[in-house]
Design a protein around this motif. Structure first.
Motif, PDB file in Angstrom:
ATOM      1  N   MET A 153       0.741  -1.345   0.072  1.00 39.44           N
ATOM      2  CA  MET A 153      -0.065   0.002  -0.038  1.00 39.44           C
ATOM      3  C   MET A 153       1.074   1.205  -0.128  1.00 39.44           C
ATOM      4  N   ARG A 154       0.538   2.117  -1.064  1.00 37.91           N
ATOM      5  CA  ARG A 154       1.394   3.364  -1.033  1.00 37.91           C
ATOM      6  C   ARG A 154       0.490   4.563  -0.397  1.00 37.91           C
ATOM      7  N   VAL A 155       1.149   5.154   0.675  1.00 34.40           N
ATOM      8  CA  VAL A 155       0.506   6.228   1.191  1.00 34.40           C
ATOM      9  C   VAL A 155       1.145   7.441   0.981  1.00 34.40           C
ATOM     10  N   ALA A 156       0.362   8.554   0.696  1.00 30.45           N
ATOM     11  CA  ALA A 156       1.148   9.894   0.657  1.00 30.45           C
ATOM     12  C   ALA A 156       0.444  10.918   1.098  1.00 30.45           C
ATOM     13  N   THR A 157       1.173  11.838   1.884  1.00 24.79           N
ATOM     14  CA  THR A 157       0.573  13.148   2.324  1.00 24.79           C
ATOM     15  C   THR A 157       1.263  14.357   1.756  1.00 24.79           C
ATOM     16  N   TRP A 158       0.108  15.424   1.559  1.00 27.90           N
ATOM     17  CA  TRP A 158       0.718  16.512   0.572  1.00 27.90           C
ATOM     18  C   TRP A 158      -0.173  17.800   1.115  1.00 27.90           C
ATOM     19  N   ASN A 159       0.521  18.980   1.556  1.00 34.04           N
ATOM     20  CA  ASN A 159      -0.147  20.165   1.728  1.00 34.04           C
ATOM     21  C   ASN A 159      -0.370  20.649   0.384  1.00 34.04           C
ATOM     22  N   VAL A 160      -1.423  20.930  -0.175  1.00 30.86           N
ATOM     23  CA  VAL A 160      -1.722  21.167  -1.745  1.00 30.86           C
ATOM     24  C   VAL A 160      -1.587  22.715  -1.753  1.00 30.86           C
ATOM     25  N   ASN A 161      -1.781  23.406  -0.703  1.00 28.67           N
ATOM     26  CA  ASN A 161      -2.138  24.962  -0.609  1.00 28.67           C
ATOM     27  C   ASN A 161      -3.015  25.424  -1.598  1.00 28.67           C
ATOM     28  N   SER A 162      -4.130  24.939  -1.631  1.00 30.85           N
ATOM     29  CA  SER A 162      -5.321  25.056  -2.523  1.00 30.85           C
ATOM     30  C   SER A 162      -5.481  24.066  -3.481  1.00 30.85           C
ATOM     31  N   VAL A 163      -6.603  23.084  -3.360  1.00 28.96           N
ATOM     32  CA  VAL A 163      -6.572  22.067  -4.215  1.00 28.96           C
ATOM     33  C   VAL A 163      -7.080  22.605  -5.450  1.00 28.96           C
ATOM     34  N   LYS A 164      -7.841  23.606  -5.381  1.00 24.80           N
ATOM     35  CA  LYS A 164      -8.267  24.478  -6.752  1.00 24.80           C
ATOM     36  C   LYS A 164      -7.170  24.741  -7.698  1.00 24.80           C
ATOM     37  N   GLN A 165      -6.277  25.490  -6.967  1.00 28.60           N
ATOM     38  CA  GLN A 165      -4.818  26.047  -7.682  1.00 28.60           C
ATOM     39  C   GLN A 165      -4.226  24.870  -8.150  1.00 28.60           C
ATOM     40  N   ARG A 166      -4.094  23.758  -7.520  1.00 27.04           N
ATOM     41  CA  ARG A 166      -3.188  22.761  -7.693  1.00 27.04           C
ATOM     42  C   ARG A 166      -3.765  21.728  -8.474  1.00 27.04           C
ATOM     43  N   MET A 167      -5.082  21.639  -9.103  1.00 26.60           N
ATOM     44  CA  MET A 167      -5.657  20.633 -10.093  1.00 26.60           C
ATOM     45  C   MET A 167      -4.712  20.366 -11.060  1.00 26.60           C
ATOM     46  N   PRO A 168      -4.117  21.267 -11.776  1.00 27.58           N
ATOM     47  CA  PRO A 168      -3.378  20.867 -13.123  1.00 27.58           C
ATOM     48  C   PRO A 168      -1.914  20.087 -12.644  1.00 27.58           C
ATOM     49  N   ARG A 169      -1.815  19.898 -11.235  1.00 29.20           N
ATOM     50  CA  ARG A 169      -0.864  19.383 -10.863  1.00 29.20           C
ATOM     51  C   ARG A 169      -1.197  17.982 -10.123  1.00 29.20           C
ATOM     52  N   LEU A 170      -2.157  18.068  -9.184  1.00 27.90           N
ATOM     53  CA  LEU A 170      -2.461  16.992  -8.637  1.00 27.90           C
ATOM     54  C   LEU A 170      -3.011  15.674  -9.464  1.00 27.90           C
ATOM     55  N   LEU A 171      -3.732  16.041 -10.371  1.00 32.05           N
ATOM     56  CA  LEU A 171      -4.172  14.545 -11.033  1.00 32.05           C
ATOM     57  C   LEU A 171      -3.107  14.007 -11.932  1.00 32.05           C
ATOM     58  N   PRO A 172      -2.124  14.573 -12.563  1.00 26.09           N
ATOM     59  CA  PRO A 172      -1.222  14.169 -13.388  1.00 26.09           C
ATOM     60  C   PRO A 172      -0.164  13.354 -12.046  1.00 26.09           C
ATOM     61  N   TRP A 173      -0.139  14.016 -11.012  1.00 21.66           N
ATOM     62  CA  TRP A 173       0.557  13.477  -9.917  1.00 21.66           C
ATOM     63  C   TRP A 173       0.229  12.210  -9.366  1.00 21.66           C
ATOM     64  N   LEU A 174      -1.347  12.069  -9.448  1.00 25.47           N
ATOM     65  CA  LEU A 174      -2.041  10.688  -8.895  1.00 25.47           C
ATOM     66  C   LEU A 174      -1.682   9.750 -10.063  1.00 25.47           C
ATOM     67  N   ASP A 175      -1.754  10.139 -11.134  1.00 21.46           N
ATOM     68  CA  ASP A 175      -1.517   9.098 -12.183  1.00 21.46           C
ATOM     69  C   ASP A 175      -0.098   8.590 -12.170  1.00 21.46           C
ATOM     70  N   GLN A 176       0.858   9.520 -12.041  1.00 21.70           N
ATOM     71  CA  GLN A 176       2.220   9.177 -11.968  1.00 21.70           C
ATOM     72  C   GLN A 176       2.554   8.377 -10.746  1.00 21.70           C
ATOM     73  N   ARG A 177       2.182   8.814  -9.755  1.00 25.72           N
ATOM     74  CA  ARG A 177       2.788   8.070  -8.392  1.00 25.72           C
ATOM     75  C   ARG A 177       1.921   6.880  -7.915  1.00 25.72           C
ATOM     76  N   GLN A 178       0.542   6.984  -8.343  1.00 24.48           N
ATOM     77  CA  GLN A 178      -0.020   5.773  -8.132  1.00 24.48           C
ATOM     78  C   GLN A 178      -0.487   5.471  -6.669  1.00 24.48           C
ATOM     79  N   PRO A 179      -0.380   6.626  -5.615  1.00 27.48           N
ATOM     80  CA  PRO A 179      -0.702   6.140  -4.491  1.00 27.48           C
ATOM     81  C   PRO A 179      -2.075   5.466  -4.110  1.00 27.48           C
ATOM     82  N   ASP A 180      -2.301   4.587  -3.090  1.00 24.88           N
ATOM     83  CA  ASP A 180      -3.439   4.082  -2.687  1.00 24.88           C
ATOM     84  C   ASP A 180      -4.255   5.082  -1.907  1.00 24.88           C
TER      85      ASP A 180
END
Length: 287
Positions: free
Chosen positions: A1-28
């Motif tokens: 199981m891969r667990v990650a924690t990330w302070n995104v400092n606004s999920v709305k602002q980070r959307m262009p980075r968050l979704l590709p990061w999920l696809d790349q790192r594949q955290p559970d």
């Protein structure tokens, strides 16, 4: 199981980075902090994209500040919002959500900043941490505390202790409050695995702090013994702090039972900047 924690400092602002990061790192399991969205706005923004990727989610948000979430594709049971008996400032804030994911009790935490030593917000921070300790001490045995703790555990977790004199995040009472959590039998899994390495998770946006690698390690994963014994890799995804529109924090990733990328080191990729001599750099707010 891969667990990650990330302070995104606004999920709305980070959307262009968050979704590709999920696809790349594949955290559970992903613990997010500083989402800065009310619950309905979070759902409107992310529910479809997360469902496509197999994630359920639990969220505790506010419209402008704070906000935490857990994303999971290994189950999301017994969701609890907030910390029992924790104080507010003056009202309860969206700083904690917990759920059972893959048999582990996972807490996504955004600890109060403290602002200035001995201020009302500083005392609030200490009282909030004391309430969190009571919750964690009540069990269960398999637990992960993930998030922005707003405390650097030791002087080794800041680029230069002299730069932080008179600042929050490094004072003895804050560190004692964090140590009281650890004393429940938790392990700081990144530091356990890399006891002598230079590892940071946060770099101020100002003054080129990231490019000079002048940071702090304040985003932590604390694991109880049954979980800590399963850790195969623990690292900071510094690559996610690079490029256009990053958060000022990097994700921390912990692999349990198996490490898809191998035991790849404390920081990925490694810092490229030479270390500044101690005593030569001031914090941006101190200039």
């Amino acid at each position: 199981m891969r667990v990650a924690t990330w302070n995104v400092n606004s999920v709305k602002q980070r959307m262009p980075r968050l979704l590709p990061w999920l696809d790349q790192r594949q955290p559970d399991v992903v613990c997010l902090q500083e989402t800065k969205l009310a619950d309905d706005a979070f759902s409107e923004l992310l529910s479809a994209a997360l469902a496509e990727r197999g994630y359920e989610y639990a969220v505790a948000g506010e419209s402008r500040w704070n906000g935490v979430a857990i994303l999971s594709r290994v189950g999301l049971d017994d969701v609890t919002i907030g910390v029992a008996e924790a104080p507010g400032f003056p009202h309860p804030e969206a700083r904690a959500v917990a759920a059972t994911c893959g048999g582990v009790r996972v807490h996504s935490l955004y600890v109060p900043n403290g602002r200035e030593p001995d201020s009302d917000h500083y005392r609030y921070k200490l009282a909030w941490l004391a309430a969190l300790r009571e919750v964690v001490s009540a069990g269960p045995d398999a637990v992960l505390l993930c998030g922005d703790m707003n405390i650097a555990p030791t002087d080794a977790d800041v680029f230069d202790p002299a730069a932080y004199v008179g600042q929050t995040h490094v004072t003895p009472p804050e560190r004692a409050a964090l140590a009281a959590l650890v004393d429940l039998g938790l392990r700081d899994v990144v530091r356990d695995r890399w006891p002598a390495e230079r590892v940071f998770t946060y770099w101020d946006y100002r003054a080129g702090m990231f490019h000079q690698d002048l940071g702090m390690r304040i985003d932590l994963v604390l694991a109880s013994a049954p979980v800590a014994g399963r850790v195969q890799a623990a690292w900071v995804d510094r690559h996610a702090r690079k490029g256009t529109g990053p958060s000022d924090h990097a994700p921390v990733i912990v692999d349990l039972d198996e490490a898809p990328d191998g035991d790849i080191g404390p920081v990925v990729p490694p810092p490229s900047a030479a270390r500044a001599r101690k005593g030569t750099v001031k914090l941006p707010q101190s200039k």
